[in-house]
Design an enzyme around this catalytic site. Structure first.
Site, mmCIF file in Angstrom:
data_model
loop_
_atom_site.group_PDB
_atom_site.id
_atom_site.type_symbol
_atom_site.label_atom_id
_atom_site.label_comp_id
_atom_site.label_asym_id
_atom_site.label_seq_id
_atom_site.Cartn_x
_atom_site.Cartn_y
_atom_site.Cartn_z
ATOM 1 N N LYS A 36 74.595 -50.058 -54.673
ATOM 2 C CA LYS A 36 74.830 -49.531 -53.560
ATOM 3 C C LYS A 36 73.883 -49.019 -52.696
ATOM 4 O O LYS A 36 73.781 -49.225 -51.445
ATOM 5 C CB LYS A 36 76.105 -48.404 -53.901
ATOM 6 C CG LYS A 36 75.443 -47.100 -54.301
ATOM 7 C CD LYS A 36 76.431 -46.196 -54.659
ATOM 8 C CE LYS A 36 75.899 -44.953 -55.472
ATOM 9 N NZ LYS A 36 74.923 -43.992 -54.668
ATOM 10 N N THR A 37 72.720 -48.422 -53.555
ATOM 11 C CA THR A 37 71.511 -47.943 -52.794
ATOM 12 C C THR A 37 71.024 -49.319 -52.049
ATOM 13 O O THR A 37 70.296 -49.243 -50.838
ATOM 14 C CB THR A 37 70.578 -47.306 -53.630
ATOM 15 O OG1 THR A 37 71.307 -46.276 -54.437
ATOM 16 C CG2 THR A 37 69.625 -46.714 -52.847
ATOM 17 N N ASP A 219 76.393 -42.123 -47.861
ATOM 18 C CA ASP A 219 76.297 -42.608 -49.419
ATOM 19 C C ASP A 219 77.240 -41.592 -50.040
ATOM 20 O O ASP A 219 77.597 -40.447 -49.581
ATOM 21 C CB ASP A 219 74.953 -42.199 -49.895
ATOM 22 C CG ASP A 219 74.830 -42.932 -51.191
ATOM 23 O OD1 ASP A 219 75.602 -43.640 -51.666
ATOM 24 O OD2 ASP A 219 73.698 -42.517 -51.853
ATOM 25 N N GLU A 220 77.586 -42.141 -51.349
ATOM 26 C CA GLU A 220 78.528 -40.899 -52.152
ATOM 27 C C GLU A 220 79.678 -40.572 -51.228
ATOM 28 O O GLU A 220 79.825 -39.188 -51.349
ATOM 29 C CB GLU A 220 77.801 -39.974 -52.698
ATOM 30 C CG GLU A 220 76.514 -40.464 -53.414
ATOM 31 C CD GLU A 220 77.008 -40.607 -54.798
ATOM 32 O OE1 GLU A 220 77.898 -40.959 -55.257
ATOM 33 O OE2 GLU A 220 75.781 -41.063 -55.672
ATOM 34 N N GLN A 250 83.730 -41.661 -59.477
ATOM 35 C CA GLN A 250 82.314 -40.760 -59.943
ATOM 36 C C GLN A 250 82.521 -39.678 -58.890
ATOM 37 O O GLN A 250 81.363 -39.196 -58.846
ATOM 38 C CB GLN A 250 81.092 -41.654 -59.333
ATOM 39 C CG GLN A 250 80.742 -42.698 -60.632
ATOM 40 C CD GLN A 250 79.530 -43.433 -60.128
ATOM 41 O OE1 GLN A 250 78.514 -43.000 -60.351
ATOM 42 N NE2 GLN A 250 79.379 -44.512 -59.583
ATOM 43 N N ARG A 625 75.219 -43.992 -67.055
ATOM 44 C CA ARG A 625 73.859 -43.882 -66.812
ATOM 45 C C ARG A 625 72.991 -44.626 -67.836
ATOM 46 O O ARG A 625 71.809 -45.014 -67.730
ATOM 47 C CB ARG A 625 73.347 -42.525 -67.130
ATOM 48 C CG ARG A 625 73.856 -41.135 -66.139
ATOM 49 C CD ARG A 625 73.972 -41.748 -64.774
ATOM 50 N NE ARG A 625 75.147 -42.543 -64.345
ATOM 51 C CZ ARG A 625 75.365 -43.009 -63.234
ATOM 52 N NH1 ARG A 625 74.344 -43.017 -62.272
ATOM 53 N NH2 ARG A 625 76.456 -43.449 -62.847
#
Length: 687
Positions: A36-37, A219-220, A250, A625
Site C-alpha cells: 500500500k505504501t 493512509d491507514e 488492522q 509482521r
DNA sequence: CAGCTATTCGTTTTT
DNA sequence: CGAATAGCTG
C-alpha cells in the site's frame, strides 16, 4: 511505453488501477503486506509527474511521523525536487498545526499558542476535579478525548451523559476547555478538531484550503476517528478528489476514538467511490499468511478479501510454553542468537513483539545478558523524558506568556526558592485578575499578597524570562518596536547555561544517570539548533514544531544492526524476516481489562466481544509482521505485583490452526540452569 | 522550601 | 518488584 505505464511498471493490475484512477474518490482496501505504501508513493509521483499537479496542491496524511518520513523519502527518489516543492506529507496532527498556525486568528488563538501534552492536560483536569484518584482522572481525560474526537462540544456531552460520573465529566470538559482558552493552549485532539470546526464554520477559510488541497491521500484510513473523517471531507469538498487506503483487519485504535465504520461510511457518503482491493501479499511466507488468515477469519468482516502469497510454504510456526517470564525472555534471546548464527543473518532481521510496554524490561535484560544489540521503538518517547520536558517548558513560556503549565514547570525546575505556597498565592492572584501567572508577577498588587522572600525569586525569574523573550525577538513578533532577534541556537545555549541545568541534573541524580540525562538535553538543543538553521526557524516556530515530533523523527542516523523490540501497536507497518511474539497468553494478548462498571449485562457482553475482536486484529498485525519465520511463546506462570498467576495459552494460538506442532514444550532450554544455558550458547557461537 | 524516607499503589495500546 | 506519592525533618 506510455508515460503512465512507465510510472506503474512492476505493479500488479490492482495496484496499477489504484495508482491511475483519478475520476473521483477512491478507496483502496489493502491487506497486510500488499504494497500500500508503494501505491501511495507511486500515486503521488503520478500526480506530480504526469497529471500536472503542483506539489503544493497535493497532501498525503499518515498517523505517525515515522510513516510520513518514510513516505517522504520514497517520493523523493521518484520525483524531481522541483516538482515536489510544497508537497505536504505529514501526520494529521502536523497538518493541523500548520493550519492552526496559518489560521490562528480565525480560530481565536494567538499565533504563538502552546500545545499541551497529555501530562499537562492531566494536571489541569486534576486541578479541576480536585481528586487524586488516578483511575477516575484517567477515565475523565479519556472520555473528554473521546468526546473531542467525536466532535462533541461540552453541551453535547452534557446532554448525552447518563451516569452521574459522566455528567461530572461533562462539566469538567467545559471548564477544561475554558482553561485551555485562557492558557492560549490546545491539546493533541484540538490540533485536528479546531481546524475541522474552522473549515466547517468559515466559508472563506474552507474555500481557501479546498483550493489548496487539490488531491488528498490518506493512509491507514481504518484508524481515522470522526473528527479526522470530517477534516478529510471538508478539505476535499464536493470535488472529492482523494484516495483512502486502509485495512479493516488492522484497525487497532478503537480505544482512542477510531471507528472502522469510517471505511464503510465512505462507500455510503460517496456512492460513486471506486473500490480497489489489494490481495496479493508480498511479505510473508504461506504458512504465516495462512495462520494470520485463520485468526482474522473469526472476526466479522466488513469487506470480503482473501490474502494470498506465492513466496513458498516456509518453516513451521513454533509455539513454546515457558515456565515464567524470565525463562521466556532468556529463551527468546537465545533463540534469536542461535538463529542469527544458523541463518547467517543480521540482528536487524529479528523483532521481538509484545502486547504491553512493561514486558520490554525483562526482555531487555535478557538481551543485554547475551550482549545482543537492540533498539526499542514505542514506549517512552524522547520528548516525554523529564529533562527534555523541562527545557521545552522554558521555550514554551518564552513563546507564550499565557502558558501557565509551562510557567509552573520552568519556575520550579531547577529549584530556585519558588515552592507550592508561593505558586498557590500567585495562582489565586492571577485568577482573580484573570491574567497569566507570568503577567501577575509584574503587578504591584501582588506585593500585598506575598512576603518579599517569596516575591523576590518570582521577580528574578520573570525578569529572566522577559530578557530572553526580548533577545529572541519577541518585540518584533508582537508588533512592538523591533528587537534584533538573535539566532535561536545562541539563545538556547545561553538559556540552558543560565539556569545551570547541568548542575541541577548532577545534584539530583547519580553520576551515570545524570550523564545520560545531560546527553539527552544536549541532543535536544543540538537537534533544535540544527533545525533552526536548516529550516530557518525562529525559536517560536521551533516550539510548536517540537510538540508533535517523536524521537523517531530526529536525525537521519542509519539504522544500527540491532534486534527490534516493539509493542504490537508500534509495529504496525513494519516487517521483519524473523518475528518473536512474547506473552501470547489469555489476559495479556487478548488483554481484557476490568469489566464495565455499569450494570447492563447485555451491553457488557457486546463490549467484551468488540474488545476481543480488536485484540484479535492486534494478533493479526503481529503475525503479519513476519516474513519468513514466526515464534510464539507464552508463560504458564507469570508474576504480577505480589502474586504468582497461572496462565493459559491465548485462544488465538488455537485459532491459528497449527495442528500437531501447536504446543512445543521447550524442554531443551527450560530444564537447564542458567550456567548450562550460557555454556550451550557459547558453544553455539564458537562454531 | 527542599530533600529525605516510608508507604502505597498498581498494570494496555499513543498522535 | 519497582515506581510514583505522601509525609516528615533539616
Amino acid at each position: 511505453m506510455s508515460a503512465s505505464e512507465s510510472i506503474a511498471q512492476g505493479m500488479n493490475p490492482a495496484q496499477r488501477e489504484a495508482v491511475l484512477y483519478l475520476d473521483g474518490p477512491c478507496l483502496v482496501l489493502a491487506g497486510a503486506g500488499s504494497g500500500k505504501t508503494r501505491v501511495i508513493t507511486q500515486k503521488i509521483a503520478y500526480l506530480l509527474r504526469e497529471c500536472g499537479y503542483m506539489g503544493r496542491n497535493v497532501v498525503a496524511l499518515t498517523f505517525t511521523n515515522k510513516a510520513a518520513r518514510e513516505m517522504d523519502e520514497r517520493v523523493k527518489t521518484l520525483v524531481d525536487r522541483k516538482l515536489s516543492k510544497g508537497l505536504i506529507i505529514s501526520t494529521f496532527h502536523s497538518l493541523g498545526v500548520k493550519m492552526l498556525r496559518e489560521e490562528a486568528r480565525n480560530a481565536g488563538l494567538k499565533p504563538t499558542f502552546s500545545i499541551l501534552d497529555a501530562d499537562d492536560a492531566m494536571s489541569i483536569i486534576q486541578e479541576l476535579l480536585a481528586t487524586t484518584d488516578k483511575g477516575r482522572l484517567r477515565h475523565v481525560q479519556g472520555i473528554i478525548s473521546l468526546w473531542k474526537n467525536a466532535l462533541m462540544e461540552p453541551d453535547d456531552a452534557a446532554r448525552e451523559a447518563i451516569t452521574p460520573g459522566d455528567v461530572e465529566a461533562a462539566n469538567i470538559y467545559r471548564s477544561y476547555a475554558a482553561t485551555l482558552a485562557a492558557y492560549q493552549a490546545v491539546d493533541f485532539d484540538d490540533l485536528i478538531r479546531i481546524p475541522a470546526l474552522l473549515l466547517s464554520s468559515n466559508e472563506e477559510v474552507r474555500t481557501r484550503w479546498q483550493n489548496r488541497v487539490r488531491y488528498l491521500l490518506v493512509d491507514e484510513y481504518q484508524d481515522t476517528n470522526v473528527c479526522q473523517y470530517r477534516l478529510v471531507q471538508l478539505l476535499t469538498g464536493s470535488r472529492a478528489m482523494f484516495t483512502a487506503v486502509g485495512d479493516d483487519d488492522q484497525a487497532i485504535y478503537a480505544w482512542r476514538g477510531a471507528t472502522i465504520e469510517n471505511l464503510a461510511k465512505l462507500t455510503t457518503d460517496y456512492p460513486s467511490i471506486k473500490l480497489i482491493k489489494l490481495e496479493q501479499n508480498y511479505r510473508s511466507v504461506q504458512r504465516i499468511l495462512a495462520a494470520a488468515n485463520q485468526v482474522i477469519e473469526k472476526n466479522p468482516k466488513l469487506f470480503e478479501k482473501k490474502l494470498w502469497s506465492d513466496l513458498g510454504v516456509g518453516e513451521p510456526i513454533l509455539v513454546s510454553a515457558m515456565d515464567g517470564e524470565e525463562q521466556e525472555a532468556e529463551s527468546i534471546a537465545m533463540k534469536v542468537s542461535a538463529s542469527r548464527f544458523e541463518r547467517q543473518a543480521q540482528w536487524k532481521d529479528f523483532a521481538i513483539l509484545y502486547r504491553s510496554n512493561h514486558q520490554s524490561r525483562i526482555l531487555e535484560q535478557a538481551l543485554r545478558n547475551l550482549k545482543i544489540p537492540y533498539t526499542i521503538s514505542g514506549g517512552q518517547s524522547f520528548f516525554d523524558k523529564a529533562e527534555v520536558r523541562d527545557v521545552l517548558a522554558y521555550l514554551r513560556l518564552l513563546a507564550n506568556d499565557d502558558d501557565d503549565p509551562a510557567f509552573i514547570r520552568a519556575a520550579t525546575t531547577p529549584k530556585r526558592g519558588i515552592g507550592q505556597t508561593t505558586l498557590q498565592a500567585l495562582g489565586q492572584y492571577a485568577a482573580s485578575r484573570e491574567i497569566s501567572l507570568l503577567a501577575a508577577v509584574a503587578e504591584t498588587g501582588l506585593e500585598s499578597q506575598l512576603a518579599p522572600r517569596q516575591l523576590d525569586p518570582l521577580r528574578t525569574f520573570a525578569e529572566f524570562i522577559r530578557r530572553m523573550q526580548w533577545r529572541a525577538g519577541r518585540g518584533a513578533a508582537s508588533g512592538k518596536d523591533a528587537a534584533p532577534a538573535e539566532p535561536a541556537g545562541v539563545i538556547l545555549d545561553d538559556l540552558v547555561e543560565a539556569i545551570q541545568y547541568e548542575r541541577h541534573l548532577f545534584e539530583l541524580f547519580e553520576e551515570r544517570p545524570a550523564q545520560t540525562r545531560w546527553q539527552n538535553v544536549l541532543e535536544l538543543t543540538g537537534w533544535l539548533k540544527r533545525k533552526a538553521e536548516e529550516d530557518n526557524m525562529t525559536l517560536f516556530d521551533l516550539v510548536q514544531h517540537v510538540a508533535l515530533v517523536t524521537m523517531l523523527e530526529r536525525g537521519e542516523e542509519d539504522e544500527p544492526d540491532a534486534v527490534k523490540m516493539s509493542t504490537l501497536h508500534a509495529s504496525k507497518g513494519l516487517e521483519y524476516p524473523h518475528v518473536y511474539l512474547a506473552g501470547v497468553e489469555e489476559g495479556l494478548l487478548p488483554h481484557l481489562g476490568k469489566d464495565d462498571e455499569d450494570g447492563d449485562p447485555a451491553r457488557a457482553a457486546e463490549n467484551l466481544a468488540t474488545r476481543i475482536q480488536e485484540e484479535r486484529r492486534l494478533m493479526y498485525v503481529g503475525i503479519t509482521r513476519a516474513q519468513r519465520s514466526l515464534n510464539l511463546s507464552w508463560c504458564k506462570r507469570r508474576r504480577r505485583a505480589r502474586e504468582d498467576l497461572v496462565r493459559e495459552p491465548s485462544r488465538f494460538i488455537e485459532e491459528m490452526g497449527l495442528g500437531d506442532v501447536r504446543v512445543q514444550e521447550d524442554e531443551a532450554t527450560a530444564a537447564m540452569n542458567p550456567k548450562e544455558r550460557m555454556a550451550m550458547l557459547k558453544a553455539l557461537l564458537k562454531k
